[in-house]
Design an enzyme around this catalytic site. Structure first.
Site, PDB file in Angstrom:
ATOM      1  N   GLY A  93       0.796  -1.222   0.000  1.00 21.90           N
ATOM      2  CA  GLY A  93       0.000   0.000   0.000  1.00 21.90           C
ATOM      3  C   GLY A  93       0.827   1.270   0.000  1.00 21.90           C
ATOM      4  O   GLY A  93       2.034   1.273   0.275  1.00 21.90           O
TER       5      GLY A  93
ATOM      6  N   GLY B 274      -1.412  -2.000   5.414  1.00 27.73           N
ATOM      7  CA  GLY B 274      -2.578  -1.220   5.029  1.00 27.73           C
ATOM      8  C   GLY B 274      -3.829  -2.082   5.095  1.00 27.73           C
ATOM      9  O   GLY B 274      -3.793  -3.261   5.449  1.00 27.73           O
TER      10      GLY B 274
ATOM     11  N   GLU C  48       0.191 -12.205   4.570  1.00 28.52           N
ATOM     12  CA  GLU C  48       0.051 -11.090   5.517  1.00 28.52           C
ATOM     13  C   GLU C  48      -0.331 -11.604   6.904  1.00 28.52           C
ATOM     14  O   GLU C  48       0.149 -11.095   7.923  1.00 28.52           O
ATOM     15  CB  GLU C  48      -0.987 -10.102   4.999  1.00 28.52           C
ATOM     16  CG  GLU C  48      -0.514  -9.319   3.782  1.00 28.52           C
ATOM     17  CD  GLU C  48      -1.593  -8.462   3.161  1.00 28.52           C
ATOM     18  OE1 GLU C  48      -1.266  -7.375   2.647  1.00 28.52           O
ATOM     19  OE2 GLU C  48      -2.774  -8.877   3.170  1.00 28.52           O
TER      20      GLU C  48
ATOM     21  N   LYS D  58     -11.439   5.096   5.405  1.00 31.48           N
ATOM     22  CA  LYS D  58     -11.582   3.641   5.478  1.00 31.48           C
ATOM     23  C   LYS D  58     -12.206   3.160   6.787  1.00 31.48           C
ATOM     24  O   LYS D  58     -12.445   1.966   6.956  1.00 31.48           O
ATOM     25  CB  LYS D  58     -10.215   2.972   5.288  1.00 31.48           C
ATOM     26  CG  LYS D  58      -9.619   3.223   3.908  1.00 31.48           C
ATOM     27  CD  LYS D  58      -8.267   2.548   3.748  1.00 31.48           C
ATOM     28  CE  LYS D  58      -7.722   2.778   2.341  1.00 31.48           C
ATOM     29  NZ  LYS D  58      -6.414   2.140   2.131  1.00 31.48           N
TER      30      LYS D  58
END
Length: 219
Positions: free
Chosen positions: A24, A76, A97, A115
């Site tokens: 990100g 992110g 991740e 977000k």
């Protein structure tokens, strides 16, 4: 907002740390700050793009498969709620991740205020990594759970998108999710699913970049 978020994340990094770096734009800004300040760290990343960016900015990178422990990891997200649950669907590398997150003493999500949700509204689908032999079975089970399921395809390549570890990626669109934890547990129980992009109860902290400053959400 992304720069404010990256700068606050940088304050949590000390010399000699092993630092997890996801993907990100905010992580990219953090990488540039690490190089600028000549912070002596080793990076670990699930992202090939981030790996290349670290090397470009003179940050040594350890292979994920050779690491047992990470001091702090930054990542992110696509959508984040006030209980630190997140969707990380777009990248399609959520399995790696989650491995990095599990190794980290502290797993910190970086996001801008656009977000943030009071509760995840699943405006993004849940991306699901599926082993090839379970393709038809997993799709049926997800549909029986009420999801609209689409197999991820590349824009400029015929056929399905394959993950870095050789598996299929499904996009499962759920609506009216009342219990996020129950959905995560239900997905975990389906044979053939490697991992999914719903990060329930994993993050320890989130740094939120806002127009007028920074917010910190902690467990």
């Amino acid at each position: 907002m992304k720069q404010k978020c990256a700068d606050k994340a940088f304050e949590l990094i000390s010399d000699e740390m092993t630092v997890g770096l996801g993907g990100g734009a905010t992580v990219a800004l953090l990488i540039k700050r690490i190089e600028k300040e000549q912070k002596r760290i080793q990076a670990v990343t699930p992202s090939e793009d981030t790996r290349a960016l670290c090397l470009e900015h003179n940050i040594p990178v350890l292979p994920l498969e050779q690491v047992e422990h990470i001091d702090i990891a930054f990542d992110g997200c696509d959508e984040l709620d006030m209980d630190l649950n997140a969707l990380k669907s777009c990248g399609g590398i959520h399995t790696r991740e989650k491995i990095a997150a599990s190794m980290a003493d502290e797993y910190v999500l970086l996001a801008d205020e656009g977000k943030i949700r009071k509760k995840l509204d699943f405006s993004y689908p849940v991306t699901i990594e599926v082993i090839r032999s379970a393709r038809a079975y997993v799709k049926k089970v997800l549909e029986d759970m009420g999801a609209v399921v689409v197999e991820r395809k590349a824009d400029k390549k015929a056929g399905l998108v394959i993950s870095d570890d050789g598996n299929y990626l499904f996009e499962a669109k759920f609506s009216d999710v009342e219990d996020i934890g129950e959905l995560a547990c239900s997905l975990n129980r389906i044979p053939g699913i490697v991992e999914h992009s719903l990060f329930f109860g994993i993050a320890s902290k989130a740094i939120i970049g806002k127009k007028d400053g920074i917010d910190i959400i902690e467990k």
